[in-house]
Scaffold this active site. Structure first.
Site, PDB file in Angstrom:
ATOM      1  NE  ARG A  69      -4.019   2.164   2.526  1.00 45.92           N
ATOM      2  CZ  ARG A  69      -4.584   2.563   3.457  1.00 45.92           C
ATOM      3  NH1 ARG A  69      -4.012   2.235   4.822  1.00 45.92           N
ATOM      4  NH2 ARG A  69      -5.006   3.606   3.123  1.00 45.92           N
ATOM      5  CG  HIS A  73      -1.723   5.463  -0.585  1.00 39.88           C
ATOM      6  ND1 HIS A  73      -2.338   6.555   0.594  1.00 39.88           N
ATOM      7  CD2 HIS A  73      -2.411   4.610  -0.923  1.00 39.88           C
ATOM      8  CE1 HIS A  73      -3.955   5.029   0.669  1.00 39.88           C
ATOM      9  NE2 HIS A  73      -3.815   4.406   0.068  1.00 39.88           N
ATOM     10  CG  HIS A 199      -7.734  -4.504  -1.285  1.00 39.39           C
ATOM     11  ND1 HIS A 199      -9.316  -3.514  -1.778  1.00 39.39           N
ATOM     12  CD2 HIS A 199      -7.308  -3.148  -1.427  1.00 39.39           C
ATOM     13  CE1 HIS A 199      -9.160  -2.944  -1.712  1.00 39.39           C
ATOM     14  NE2 HIS A 199      -7.843  -1.880  -1.548  1.00 39.39           N
TER      15      HIS A 199
END
Length: 331
Positions: A69, A73, A199
């Site tokens: 992640r 980001h 995910h």
């Protein structure tokens, strides 16, 4: 990025598949990144990253998803330039201080990797490259694919909280809005579906999705798109719509393993975010979800391709930016 010899070295017993996307250490992309960028200046760079990520995950296995992640980001806000790692101040908050980034974890791990690299090769390996390689290693160490990462990124000197506005996808966007956002980052609709598969790793704070289960329309109802039995289970886990402490697994029972079970959950309507369910609202996206649910090997191969695509977005190379000595601070 590793040469073919180093790629073989990185093939781990826990990695389900090694995806070889580049056949030569001399290949480059249009952005100026290339395979084997540190071959002469820091030949053991990727090995050091792998060793440190392995140590970190042995102690804190739940950091697998967060490390992936962090790279996501970083890339989605002004490109893959390490800006998400910079510290801000009260008067000048940085990207990590913005609401979408407050739940990010793994900064200390990246700092430890950087310290090891600075000791071995001072001023050579960028924080942006560390994020890209660490994300790959976190996936491989979770029984997922290992894929070549082009390197040569440099670090940004800028990190501004407001730059996250409109750059990171909130959990309620429609499929059309999501495709548009990904396209603005140089990513295709297919890349969007593939990268959503990340995910399969990690957890989410109840507050991030609780409106879907406790108050979807403002009348105390749940999102009708969700499986009712799944809603009931989430309600027993989360303590209410404002629960900001409880974590829920994004891929229940498999959240530490990188696999294709996420797509099976999408088809069963047992996902946390509206953006997951949105994949079923487009015929092409839904067909890809079904393909990946049925064929994990295909998902693994495509994931490596899409991660490389994402990692190439608006990178700083050449003389632009800098090579930070500490990832949280400009030089």
């Amino acid at each position: 990025m590793a040469s073919r010899g180093l790629l073989v070295e990185l093939l781990l017993p826990s990695a389900a598949l090694l995806v070889v996307l580049l056949l030569s250490a001399g290949l480059t992309d249009a952005q100026g990144l290339k395979a084997g960028f540190y071959k002469n200046t820091c030949p053991g760079a990727e090995k050091i990253v792998l060793e440190e990520i392995t140590k970190a995950l042995s102690v804190a296995p739940t950091l697998r998803g967060p490390l992936v992640r962090l790279h996501f980001h970083d890339c989605f806000v002004n490109g893959c330039d390490g800006s998400v790692l910079l510290n801000g101040t009260k008067s000048s908050p940085a990207e990590k201080d913005a609401l979408p980034n407050l739940s990010l974890r793994g900064f200390a791990v990246i700092d430890r990797v950087k310290a090891k690299l600075e000791k071995a090769c001072p001023g050579v390996v960028s924080c942006a490259d560390i994020l890209a390689v660490a994300a790959r290693d976190a996936v491989a160490l979770s029984k997922g694919p290992s894929y070549p990462v082009l390197t040569g990124r440099r670090d940004s000197r800028r990190s501004v909280s407001n730059d996250t506005n409109g750059s990171l996808p909130p959990p309620f966007l429609s499929i059309t809005q999501l495709h548009t956002l990904f396209a603005s980052k140089g990513l295709s609709a297919k890349d969007h579906v593939v990268l959503s598969g990340a995910h399969t790793l990690g957890t989410a704070n109840c507050a991030a999705f609780s409106p879907r289960i406790f108050n979807f329309t403002g009348r105390g109802d749940a999102d009708p798109a969700l499986d009712k039995n799944y809603v009931a289970k989430l309600k027993t886990k989360c303590k209410g719509i404002s629960d900001q402490t409880t974590l829920a697994e994004m891929d229940p029972g498999s959240f530490l393993t990188f696999d294709s079970s996420y797509y099976k959950l999408v088809l069963k309507r047992r996902t946390l975010f509206g953006t997951d369910d949105a994949l079923l609202r487009d015929a092409t996206a839904k067909a890809l979800v079904q393909r990946f649910a049925d064929n994990q090997s295909e998902f693994f191969k495509e994931f490596g391709v899409s991660m490389v695509n994402m990692g190439n977005f608006q990178v700083l190379t050449g003389t632009r930016g800098e090579i930070r000595k500490h990832c949280a601070l400009v030089n």
